[in-house]
Design an enzyme around this catalytic site. Structure first.
Site, mmCIF file in Angstrom:
data_model
loop_
_atom_site.group_PDB
_atom_site.id
_atom_site.type_symbol
_atom_site.label_atom_id
_atom_site.label_comp_id
_atom_site.label_asym_id
_atom_site.label_seq_id
_atom_site.Cartn_x
_atom_site.Cartn_y
_atom_site.Cartn_z
ATOM 1 N N ASP A 127 0.847 -1.188 0.000
ATOM 2 C CA ASP A 127 0.000 0.000 0.000
ATOM 3 C C ASP A 127 0.880 1.234 0.000
ATOM 4 O O ASP A 127 1.767 1.380 0.847
ATOM 5 C CB ASP A 127 -0.892 0.027 1.241
ATOM 6 C CG ASP A 127 -2.035 -0.958 1.179
ATOM 7 O OD1 ASP A 127 -3.032 -0.660 0.509
ATOM 8 O OD2 ASP A 127 -1.926 -2.028 1.811
ATOM 9 N N HIS A 167 -7.514 5.466 0.404
ATOM 10 C CA HIS A 167 -8.467 5.210 1.467
ATOM 11 C C HIS A 167 -7.775 5.238 2.832
ATOM 12 O O HIS A 167 -6.558 5.234 2.925
ATOM 13 C CB HIS A 167 -9.143 3.858 1.265
ATOM 14 C CG HIS A 167 -8.192 2.693 1.263
ATOM 15 N ND1 HIS A 167 -7.373 2.421 0.182
ATOM 16 C CD2 HIS A 167 -7.901 1.743 2.198
ATOM 17 C CE1 HIS A 167 -6.637 1.356 0.453
ATOM 18 N NE2 HIS A 167 -6.930 0.928 1.668
ATOM 19 N N ASP A 175 -7.486 -4.646 9.758
ATOM 20 C CA ASP A 175 -6.774 -3.384 9.935
ATOM 21 C C ASP A 175 -6.214 -3.310 11.361
ATOM 22 O O ASP A 175 -6.978 -3.246 12.327
ATOM 23 C CB ASP A 175 -7.705 -2.190 9.689
ATOM 24 C CG ASP A 175 -8.090 -2.034 8.238
ATOM 25 O OD1 ASP A 175 -7.473 -2.715 7.398
ATOM 26 O OD2 ASP A 175 -9.003 -1.251 7.940
ATOM 27 N N GLU A 260 -11.046 -0.988 -2.706
ATOM 28 C CA GLU A 260 -11.927 -1.802 -3.558
ATOM 29 C C GLU A 260 -12.990 -0.960 -4.252
ATOM 30 O O GLU A 260 -13.425 0.070 -3.725
ATOM 31 C CB GLU A 260 -12.592 -2.886 -2.709
ATOM 32 C CG GLU A 260 -11.587 -3.844 -2.095
ATOM 33 C CD GLU A 260 -12.163 -4.715 -0.983
ATOM 34 O OE1 GLU A 260 -11.613 -5.806 -0.752
ATOM 35 O OE2 GLU A 260 -13.145 -4.302 -0.344
ATOM 36 N N LYS A 370 -9.483 -3.705 -7.744
ATOM 37 C CA LYS A 370 -9.887 -4.778 -6.835
ATOM 38 C C LYS A 370 -11.381 -4.724 -6.541
ATOM 39 O O LYS A 370 -11.936 -3.648 -6.324
ATOM 40 C CB LYS A 370 -9.093 -4.666 -5.532
ATOM 41 C CG LYS A 370 -9.335 -5.778 -4.530
ATOM 42 C CD LYS A 370 -8.410 -5.571 -3.324
ATOM 43 C CE LYS A 370 -8.665 -6.553 -2.211
ATOM 44 N NZ LYS A 370 -7.776 -6.293 -1.044
ATOM 45 N N THR A 417 -11.230 -11.212 -4.442
ATOM 46 C CA THR A 417 -10.824 -11.775 -3.157
ATOM 47 C C THR A 417 -11.626 -13.029 -2.789
ATOM 48 O O THR A 417 -12.435 -13.510 -3.566
ATOM 49 C CB THR A 417 -10.984 -10.730 -2.040
ATOM 50 O OG1 THR A 417 -12.384 -10.443 -1.880
ATOM 51 C CG2 THR A 417 -10.265 -9.451 -2.371
ATOM 52 N N GLU A 455 -6.887 -12.863 -4.566
ATOM 53 C CA GLU A 455 -6.306 -12.743 -3.236
ATOM 54 C C GLU A 455 -7.125 -13.577 -2.265
ATOM 55 O O GLU A 455 -8.305 -13.842 -2.500
ATOM 56 C CB GLU A 455 -6.346 -11.288 -2.740
ATOM 57 C CG GLU A 455 -5.559 -10.299 -3.560
ATOM 58 C CD GLU A 455 -5.692 -8.881 -3.019
ATOM 59 O OE1 GLU A 455 -6.347 -8.707 -1.953
ATOM 60 O OE2 GLU A 455 -5.158 -7.952 -3.644
ATOM 61 N N ASN A 456 -6.498 -13.959 -1.163
ATOM 62 C CA ASN A 456 -7.268 -14.497 -0.060
ATOM 63 C C ASN A 456 -7.778 -13.335 0.778
ATOM 64 O O ASN A 456 -7.105 -12.314 0.938
ATOM 65 C CB ASN A 456 -6.436 -15.463 0.798
ATOM 66 C CG ASN A 456 -5.119 -14.868 1.248
ATOM 67 O OD1 ASN A 456 -4.358 -14.337 0.437
ATOM 68 N ND2 ASN A 456 -4.839 -14.959 2.540
ATOM 69 N N ALA A 457 -8.976 -13.456 1.320
ATOM 70 C CA ALA A 457 -9.578 -12.364 2.086
ATOM 71 C C ALA A 457 -9.107 -12.351 3.531
ATOM 72 O O ALA A 457 -8.996 -11.291 4.155
ATOM 73 C CB ALA A 457 -11.103 -12.469 2.036
ATOM 74 N N LEU A 458 -8.862 -13.535 4.082
ATOM 75 C CA LEU A 458 -8.428 -13.668 5.469
ATOM 76 C C LEU A 458 -7.126 -14.459 5.518
ATOM 77 O O LEU A 458 -6.857 -15.292 4.652
ATOM 78 C CB LEU A 458 -9.499 -14.393 6.297
ATOM 79 C CG LEU A 458 -10.896 -13.743 6.319
ATOM 80 C CD1 LEU A 458 -11.878 -14.644 7.064
ATOM 81 C CD2 LEU A 458 -10.843 -12.353 6.946
ATOM 82 N N ARG A 495 -1.069 -12.172 4.571
ATOM 83 C CA ARG A 495 -0.024 -11.236 4.298
ATOM 84 C C ARG A 495 1.215 -11.661 5.030
ATOM 85 O O ARG A 495 1.181 -12.586 5.851
ATOM 86 C CB ARG A 495 -0.460 -9.802 4.625
ATOM 87 C CG ARG A 495 -0.218 -9.270 5.971
ATOM 88 C CD ARG A 495 -0.651 -7.820 6.187
ATOM 89 N NE ARG A 495 -1.959 -7.378 5.734
ATOM 90 C CZ ARG A 495 -2.167 -6.506 4.770
ATOM 91 N NH1 ARG A 495 -1.111 -5.984 4.139
ATOM 92 N NH2 ARG A 495 -3.375 -6.158 4.418
#
Length: 589
Positions: A127, A167, A175, A260, A370, A417, A455-458, A495
């Site tokens: 980011d 954002h 987060d 997104e 995304k 995602t 991507e994986n979300a979690l 991540r």
């Protein structure tokens, strides 16, 4: 043990067979039935045996120069196999650059990058926070910390996906740090809170500027879109040498909360809890005025934005008048609102991507955008959670192919995602369908000719999640004769963390990367065997919204295999037990 190459005589015809690496006298690995069965006839005359191989018997040192035809055939076959290689990127921590715009732990990051490189990871995603770089004042950009970080990524031989993060970080799932949008922008919001998305109760969401101010010169004479353009322009000017060096593979343009394309309809900081339906976010004065004009133009000045009948963040569809079975969303007024609401989002994304295209024109890099994986209430007729986020997706209306069609004019990557999720992992009452959603969305992207990434979300560290990603990355498996029928452009893992780097977790992750790479060694510039990244050309002409809406006609998604043909190996017993436990639990909850 390693089987060496050998020559087998078939009558008077010499045939060169590929070697295989076999562990513990087990059956030869999966490529034995793919690559090695391609027996290539050797021409008469002198030749040298293949003496060095890769894991699957792919040629590392080819035949001597006295057999050019055979050399070409071997090379072509090897290139066909390489087309199955899916690059893997890893997201860096959200706070790798501090809120004070300092790169505080460069040596720790370098160490971690070396570890990722040891797993043959292709690159990292980062980011690039607007709220850090331009925090001190309009057009007062400070890229120094990001320059330092980019240089280390380059030195460690990794590629980079950079997110233009317009954002706020904070308030959403995952987060762990607070990075607001620039201070001077927030100061404008103190006197004019309508620059933010707003729900029907008047609650402001400061994550991202409302698309209602895209054309409002409220920011020291600039509009929101002009601010985004200027930020990207400054990024290019300050990173031009690294762009020229090929460090960046793609630039993902942030187009909403969490980067997104969506409205901030399900924000934890405002009390949302999974699997709440969320709330519409179009009650700032700019979007209210826009809707009134649109309704009057349509001949219905009496139509209004949804009110209390649309429920609150944590309602279920059936507890609301708007989303319940045969609810308001099916009326002419409801359809008009949902079309307006979703169209505004598509147009917003299209315009910013057009600016990004002009900024990065001539760079050898791709743009990306995304889309969120909102899988809860997917099996309810209204798809309520998708609707509040701006995805007008129903059983008889495709809400994602329209986005893909818009992205196609910019040759932009469609990043999606939740590809790690299975239906059985979610409570029955959520009517969640991540598997079907992923299948629908990826199919929509492919049908529109866009490159699709995922991507994986979690955060997940188990084989079950990795194998689900593998299945979605190549839904019909490996193709020994060239690119798979279906294949994602790249996969980004969420991540980098201490937990990922723990010995057992990282061992499984390395196996996952290997399988994403189609069991091949690290392959630099792998895009050239699939869809080469080319110098960015100007976007195609704007697609009229009427033509974009033609893509709402639903079609059956492409068929996906039930399981991946290249699963992450190892002892799966514990993972299998967990999966069965999850299925049993979902039956009784």
């Amino acid at each position: 043990m390693l089987r060496t190459s050998f020559v087998k005589y078939v009558g008077t015809q010499k045939t060169i067979l590929f070697p295989h690496k076999v562990k513990n006298d087990a059956p030869a690995n999966r490529w034995q039935g793919r690559l090695s069965n391609l027996a290539l006839p050797a021409p008469r005359g002198s030749f040298s045996l293949v003496t060095s191989i890769r894991r699957f018997g792919a040629v590392h040192a080819v035949m001597s120069t006295t057999t050019p035809d055979l050399n070409a055939r071997l090379l072509n076959q090897w290139e066909k196999v390489q087309a199955n290689y899916v690059p893997v990127y890893v997201m860096l921590p959200l706070d790798v650059i501090s809120t004070e715009n300092q790169f505080e732990k460069p040596e720790e990051l370098r160490k971690n990058l070396k570890t990722l490189k040891s797993a043959d990871v292709d690159g990292v995603m980062l980011d690039v926070w607007w709220g850090i770089v331009e925090n001190n004042g309009p057009k007062m950009y400070d890229w120094s910390a990001y320059r330092q970080l980019f240089e280390i990524v380059k030195e460690e031989g990794l590629n980079l996906q950079a997110i233009m993060s317009f954002h706020q970080c904070g308030g959403n799932i995952g987060d762990n740090i607070y990075i607001p949008i620039p201070k001077w922008v927030r100061e404008i919001g103190e006197s004019n809170p309508d620059i933010y998305y707003t729900n029907k109760k008047g609650t402001r969401n400061e994550e991202y500027l409302t698309l209602g101010v895209d054309d409002q010169p409220l920011f020291f004479g600039r509009t929101a879109i002009q601010m985004y353009r200027d930020y990207m322009k400054s990024f290019r000017e300050n990173m031009n040498d690294l762009l020229d060096a090929g460090l960046l593979s793609d630039i993902e343009v942030g187009l909403g909360p969490a980067g997104e394309i969506r409205y901030p309809s399900y924000t934890q900081s405002q009390g949302w809890v999974y699997p709440g339906i969320g709330e519409f976010q179009c009650y700032d004065k700019y979007l209210q005025d826009d809707f009134k004009v649109a309704a009057a133009k349509a001949g219905h000045p009496e139509w209004e934005l949804p009110g209390e009948d649309a429920g609150d963040y944590n309602d279920t569809p059936e507890s609301t008048k708007f989303f319940k079975t045969n609810g308001t969303y099916l009326t002419e007024e409801g359809k008009f609102f949902l079309t307006w609401y979703s169209n505004k989002l598509i147009i917003h994304a299209d315009r910013i991507l057009d600016e990004a295209n002009q900024v990065f024109l001539g760079c050898k890099v791709k743009l990306a955008a995304k889309v969120a994986g909102i899988h809860w209430w997917y099996f309810h007729p209204s798809h309520a959670a998708e609707l509040t986020a701006g995805y007008y997706n129903l059983t008889n209306r495709d809400g994602y192919r329209t986005i893909a069609r818009m992205l196609s004019r910019h040759n932009a990557i469609f990043n999606f995602t939740c590809v790690e999720m299975r239906n059985s992992e979610h409570p029955k009452e959520a009517k969640s369908g991540p598997e079907e959603l992923v299948q629908q969305v990826l199919s929509a992207g492919w049908r529109e000719g866009t490159q699709v990434a995922c991507e994986n979300a979690l955060s997940r560290y188990d084989r079950i999640a990795y194998n689900q990603i593998l299945k979605n990355a190549r839904p019909n498996g490996i193709n020994k004769m060239g690119p798979p029928k279906l294949r994602v452009f790249a996969m980004t893992y969420l991540r980098l963390s201490d937990k990922l780097l723990k010995e057992n977790n990282f061992s499984i992750f390395k196996s996952f990367v290997r399988e994403m790479h189609a069991d091949l060694d690290y392959l630099p510039n792998s895009d050239k065997y699939f869809v080469p990244i080319e110098t960015m050309a100007r976007s195609k002409p704007e697609i009229p919204i009427e033509e974009i809406l033609e893509a709402t006609k639903p079609e059956k998604p492409y068929p996906f295999d039930l399981e991946t043909d290249m699963p992450v190996g190892g002892d799966n017993l514990f993972d299998v037990l967990l999966a069965w436990f999850g299925k049993i639990k979902s039956m009784f909850t």
